[in-house]
Design a protein around this motif. Sequence first.
Motif, PDB file in Angstrom:
ATOM      1  N   ILE A  49      26.766  31.814  26.433  1.00  0.00           N
ATOM      2  CA  ILE A  49      27.832  31.914  27.424  1.00  0.00           C
ATOM      3  C   ILE A  49      29.147  31.579  26.730  1.00  0.00           C
ATOM      4  CG2 ILE A  49      27.518  29.516  28.228  1.00  0.00           C
ATOM      5  CD1 ILE A  49      28.279  30.583  31.063  1.00  0.00           C
ATOM      6  N   GLU A  50      30.138  32.451  26.911  1.00  0.00           N
ATOM      7  CA  GLU A  50      31.464  32.199  26.337  1.00  0.00           C
ATOM      8  C   GLU A  50      32.511  32.219  27.434  1.00  0.00           C
ATOM      9  OE1 GLU A  50      34.751  33.717  23.050  1.00  0.00           O
ATOM     10  OE2 GLU A  50      32.919  34.887  23.322  1.00  0.00           O
ATOM     11  N   TYR A  51      33.357  31.192  27.447  1.00  0.00           N
ATOM     12  CA  TYR A  51      34.501  31.120  28.349  1.00  0.00           C
ATOM     13  C   TYR A  51      35.732  31.559  27.576  1.00  0.00           C
ATOM     14  CZ  TYR A  51      31.323  28.379  31.251  1.00  0.00           C
ATOM     15  OH  TYR A  51      30.253  27.974  32.008  1.00  0.00           O
ATOM     16  N   GLY A  52      36.398  32.591  28.078  1.00  0.00           N
ATOM     17  CA  GLY A  52      37.545  33.145  27.375  1.00  0.00           C
ATOM     18  C   GLY A  52      38.854  32.467  27.742  1.00  0.00           C
ATOM     19  N   ASP A  53      39.918  32.929  27.135  1.00  0.00           N
ATOM     20  CA  ASP A  53      41.251  32.399  27.442  1.00  0.00           C
ATOM     21  C   ASP A  53      41.598  32.689  28.896  1.00  0.00           C
ATOM     22  OD1 ASP A  53      41.914  31.452  24.810  1.00  0.00           O
ATOM     23  OD2 ASP A  53      42.204  33.541  24.211  1.00  0.00           O
ATOM     24  N   PRO A  54      42.158  31.718  29.601  1.00  0.00           N
ATOM     25  CA  PRO A  54      42.510  31.936  31.002  1.00  0.00           C
ATOM     26  C   PRO A  54      43.563  33.027  31.159  1.00  0.00           C
ATOM     27  CG  PRO A  54      43.419  29.858  30.207  1.00  0.00           C
ATOM     28  CD  PRO A  54      42.499  30.359  29.137  1.00  0.00           C
ATOM     29  N   ILE A  55      43.441  33.780  32.235  1.00  0.00           N
ATOM     30  CA  ILE A  55      44.380  34.846  32.559  1.00  0.00           C
ATOM     31  C   ILE A  55      45.281  34.363  33.684  1.00  0.00           C
ATOM     32  CG2 ILE A  55      44.622  37.212  33.410  1.00  0.00           C
ATOM     33  CD1 ILE A  55      41.688  37.650  32.406  1.00  0.00           C
ATOM     34  N   TYR A  56      46.579  34.333  33.430  1.00  0.00           N
ATOM     35  CA  TYR A  56      47.554  33.929  34.449  1.00  0.00           C
ATOM     36  C   TYR A  56      48.245  35.188  34.967  1.00  0.00           C
ATOM     37  CZ  TYR A  56      46.776  29.211  32.686  1.00  0.00           C
ATOM     38  OH  TYR A  56      46.189  28.017  32.307  1.00  0.00           O
ATOM     39  N   LEU A  57      48.093  35.448  36.236  1.00  0.00           N
ATOM     40  CA  LEU A  57      48.594  36.701  36.790  1.00  0.00           C
ATOM     41  C   LEU A  57      50.097  36.860  36.622  1.00  0.00           C
ATOM     42  CD1 LEU A  57      46.527  37.161  40.081  1.00  0.00           C
ATOM     43  CD2 LEU A  57      46.013  37.908  37.762  1.00  0.00           C
ATOM     44  N   ASP A  58      50.834  35.752  36.681  1.00  0.00           N
ATOM     45  CA  ASP A  58      52.289  35.860  36.570  1.00  0.00           C
ATOM     46  C   ASP A  58      52.745  36.195  35.151  1.00  0.00           C
ATOM     47  OD1 ASP A  58      51.714  33.452  35.368  1.00  0.00           O
ATOM     48  OD2 ASP A  58      53.063  32.244  36.610  1.00  0.00           O
ATOM     49  N   GLN A  59      51.799  36.223  34.209  1.00  0.00           N
ATOM     50  CA  GLN A  59      52.130  36.581  32.838  1.00  0.00           C
ATOM     51  C   GLN A  59      51.706  38.016  32.484  1.00  0.00           C
ATOM     52  OE1 GLN A  59      50.461  33.592  30.239  1.00  0.00           O
ATOM     53  NE2 GLN A  59      51.522  31.905  31.263  1.00  0.00           N
ATOM     54  N   LEU A  60      51.099  38.707  33.457  1.00  0.00           N
ATOM     55  CA  LEU A  60      50.646  40.071  33.214  1.00  0.00           C
ATOM     56  C   LEU A  60      51.728  41.086  33.560  1.00  0.00           C
ATOM     57  CD1 LEU A  60      47.008  40.015  34.690  1.00  0.00           C
ATOM     58  CD2 LEU A  60      47.727  39.618  32.323  1.00  0.00           C
ATOM     59  N   SER A  61      51.599  42.266  32.981  1.00  0.00           N
ATOM     60  CA  SER A  61      52.489  43.366  33.354  1.00  0.00           C
ATOM     61  C   SER A  61      52.151  43.783  34.781  1.00  0.00           C
ATOM     62  CB  SER A  61      52.287  44.548  32.404  1.00  0.00           C
ATOM     63  OG  SER A  61      51.001  45.130  32.611  1.00  0.00           O
ATOM     64  N   PRO A  62      53.071  44.428  35.490  1.00  0.00           N
ATOM     65  CA  PRO A  62      52.788  44.877  36.863  1.00  0.00           C
ATOM     66  C   PRO A  62      51.524  45.740  36.948  1.00  0.00           C
ATOM     67  CG  PRO A  62      55.130  45.031  36.412  1.00  0.00           C
ATOM     68  CD  PRO A  62      54.470  44.685  35.103  1.00  0.00           C
ATOM     69  N   GLU A  63      51.306  46.599  35.950  1.00  0.00           N
ATOM     70  CA  GLU A  63      50.145  47.481  35.971  1.00  0.00           C
ATOM     71  C   GLU A  63      48.842  46.699  35.808  1.00  0.00           C
ATOM     72  OE1 GLU A  63      48.162  51.113  36.396  1.00  0.00           O
ATOM     73  OE2 GLU A  63      50.235  50.514  36.796  1.00  0.00           O
ATOM     74  N   ASP A  64      48.821  45.766  34.840  1.00  0.00           N
ATOM     75  CA  ASP A  64      47.615  44.958  34.629  1.00  0.00           C
ATOM     76  C   ASP A  64      47.353  44.047  35.818  1.00  0.00           C
ATOM     77  OD1 ASP A  64      47.000  46.040  32.160  1.00  0.00           O
ATOM     78  OD2 ASP A  64      48.164  44.547  31.044  1.00  0.00           O
ATOM     79  N   LYS A  65      48.410  43.544  36.413  1.00  0.00           N
ATOM     80  CA  LYS A  65      48.261  42.681  37.588  1.00  0.00           C
ATOM     81  C   LYS A  65      47.685  43.471  38.757  1.00  0.00           C
ATOM     82  CE  LYS A  65      50.844  39.361  40.405  1.00  0.00           C
ATOM     83  NZ  LYS A  65      52.162  38.707  40.622  1.00  0.00           N
ATOM     84  N   LYS A  66      48.100  44.716  38.887  1.00  0.00           N
ATOM     85  CA  LYS A  66      47.610  45.572  39.967  1.00  0.00           C
ATOM     86  C   LYS A  66      46.130  45.884  39.793  1.00  0.00           C
ATOM     87  CE  LYS A  66      48.491  50.040  42.205  1.00  0.00           C
ATOM     88  NZ  LYS A  66      49.321  51.273  42.168  1.00  0.00           N
ATOM     89  N   HIS A  67      45.692  46.020  38.531  1.00  0.00           N
ATOM     90  CA  HIS A  67      44.296  46.348  38.233  1.00  0.00           C
ATOM     91  C   HIS A  67      43.668  45.223  37.419  1.00  0.00           C
ATOM     92  CE1 HIS A  67      45.032  50.382  39.739  1.00  0.00           C
ATOM     93  NE2 HIS A  67      46.098  50.467  38.959  1.00  0.00           N
ATOM     94  N   VAL A  68      43.768  44.014  37.921  1.00  0.00           N
ATOM     95  CA  VAL A  68      43.306  42.848  37.161  1.00  0.00           C
ATOM     96  C   VAL A  68      41.788  42.850  36.988  1.00  0.00           C
ATOM     97  CG1 VAL A  68      43.089  41.300  39.157  1.00  0.00           C
ATOM     98  CG2 VAL A  68      43.602  40.348  36.901  1.00  0.00           C
ATOM     99  N   GLY A  69      41.067  43.528  37.883  1.00  0.00           N
ATOM    100  CA  GLY A  69      39.621  43.639  37.711  1.00  0.00           C
ATOM    101  C   GLY A  69      39.277  44.400  36.448  1.00  0.00           C
ATOM    102  N   ALA A  70      39.911  45.548  36.266  1.00  0.00           N
ATOM    103  CA  ALA A  70      39.685  46.348  35.070  1.00  0.00           C
ATOM    104  C   ALA A  70      40.167  45.606  33.819  1.00  0.00           C
ATOM    105  CB  ALA A  70      40.406  47.694  35.200  1.00  0.00           C
ATOM    106  N   TYR A  71      41.279  44.898  33.953  1.00  0.00           N
ATOM    107  CA  TYR A  71      41.827  44.120  32.832  1.00  0.00           C
ATOM    108  C   TYR A  71      40.839  43.035  32.398  1.00  0.00           C
ATOM    109  CZ  TYR A  71      45.159  41.152  30.272  1.00  0.00           C
ATOM    110  OH  TYR A  71      45.802  40.390  29.307  1.00  0.00           O
ATOM    111  N   THR A  72      40.278  42.330  33.374  1.00  0.00           N
ATOM    112  CA  THR A  72      39.323  41.259  33.082  1.00  0.00           C
ATOM    113  C   THR A  72      38.023  41.822  32.537  1.00  0.00           C
ATOM    114  OG1 THR A  72      40.277  39.961  34.905  1.00  0.00           O
ATOM    115  CG2 THR A  72      38.136  39.255  34.059  1.00  0.00           C
ATOM    116  N   GLN A  73      37.596  42.937  33.100  1.00  0.00           N
ATOM    117  CA  GLN A  73      36.366  43.576  32.631  1.00  0.00           C
ATOM    118  C   GLN A  73      36.452  43.934  31.150  1.00  0.00           C
ATOM    119  OE1 GLN A  73      35.848  47.669  33.459  1.00  0.00           O
ATOM    120  NE2 GLN A  73      33.639  47.506  33.859  1.00  0.00           N
ATOM    121  N   LYS A  74      37.599  44.463  30.734  1.00  0.00           N
ATOM    122  CA  LYS A  74      37.761  44.857  29.332  1.00  0.00           C
ATOM    123  C   LYS A  74      37.671  43.637  28.414  1.00  0.00           C
ATOM    124  CE  LYS A  74      40.662  47.377  26.068  1.00  0.00           C
ATOM    125  NZ  LYS A  74      40.398  46.381  24.994  1.00  0.00           N
TER     126      LYS A  74
END
Length: 244
Positions: free
Chosen positions: A204-229
């Motif tokens: 099990i690996e825990y990755g770097d936390p994702i902060y939504l306010d630091q994402l581009s508008p596009e990645d924030k809109k599709h954060v599921g796909a962003y996290t999946q990748k």
Amino acid sequence: MRTIIVGIYAVVVGIISLPFLLIELLVRLISPMAAARFAQFVVRIVFSQILFLSGAKKTIIGLEKIPMDTPVLYAANHRSFYDIILAYSTVPGQTSFVSKKEIGKIPCVAQWMFFLRCLFMDRSDIKQQLSVIKQCITQVKEGYSIYIAPEGTRNATDTLLTFKEGSLRIAHKTGCPIVPVCVMNTEAIFENSLPWIHGGKILIEYGDPIYLDQLSPEDKKHVGAYTQKIIADMYAKHLSFLEK
């Protein structure tokens, strides 16, 4: 033999835990969080022992990356029933899991999950799913981290299923960071050899936390796909782990 040993251990724990469940019930009347903390302490010990008795040799990576000053949303790939055993034996903060409704029918397990404030989702009922997501949002605001599998079902292939964007609304509505979680090879312990338990290496690996306010508008809109990748890349990085 491992299957018998784990089965006996589960029965013994179930019997021994009965008076503790009564104590938990009384504590919960005073403080649900205190009851959840004690429940997680107990569950961590029991699940760690189950992994040991199952012959699972676990590798844990990235615990130091998990923010400890705020609740988080753990978003993980899902491969096995053993995912929850591995995760609950490692997550550092108070955490509630979102599980399929069938788990809520297992005696003893369901009671401890109740005190952990876990939530059960009916995959055939969209309205009920939305209600669960709303409850998750409430619990994050109360200080609980949430662990969810956005694939929506078990997937033991090397290609992740599409993440359900709706499950990531928890982060959108609360502002909590998303911690991507990569789980590997847990299906080799049980599902690949049903009904027998086999030992093996799991990760099990825990990755770097994702902060939504630091994402581009596009990645924030599709954060599921962003996290999946991110999780797919973590998984690909560890493919050689299964070959050693």
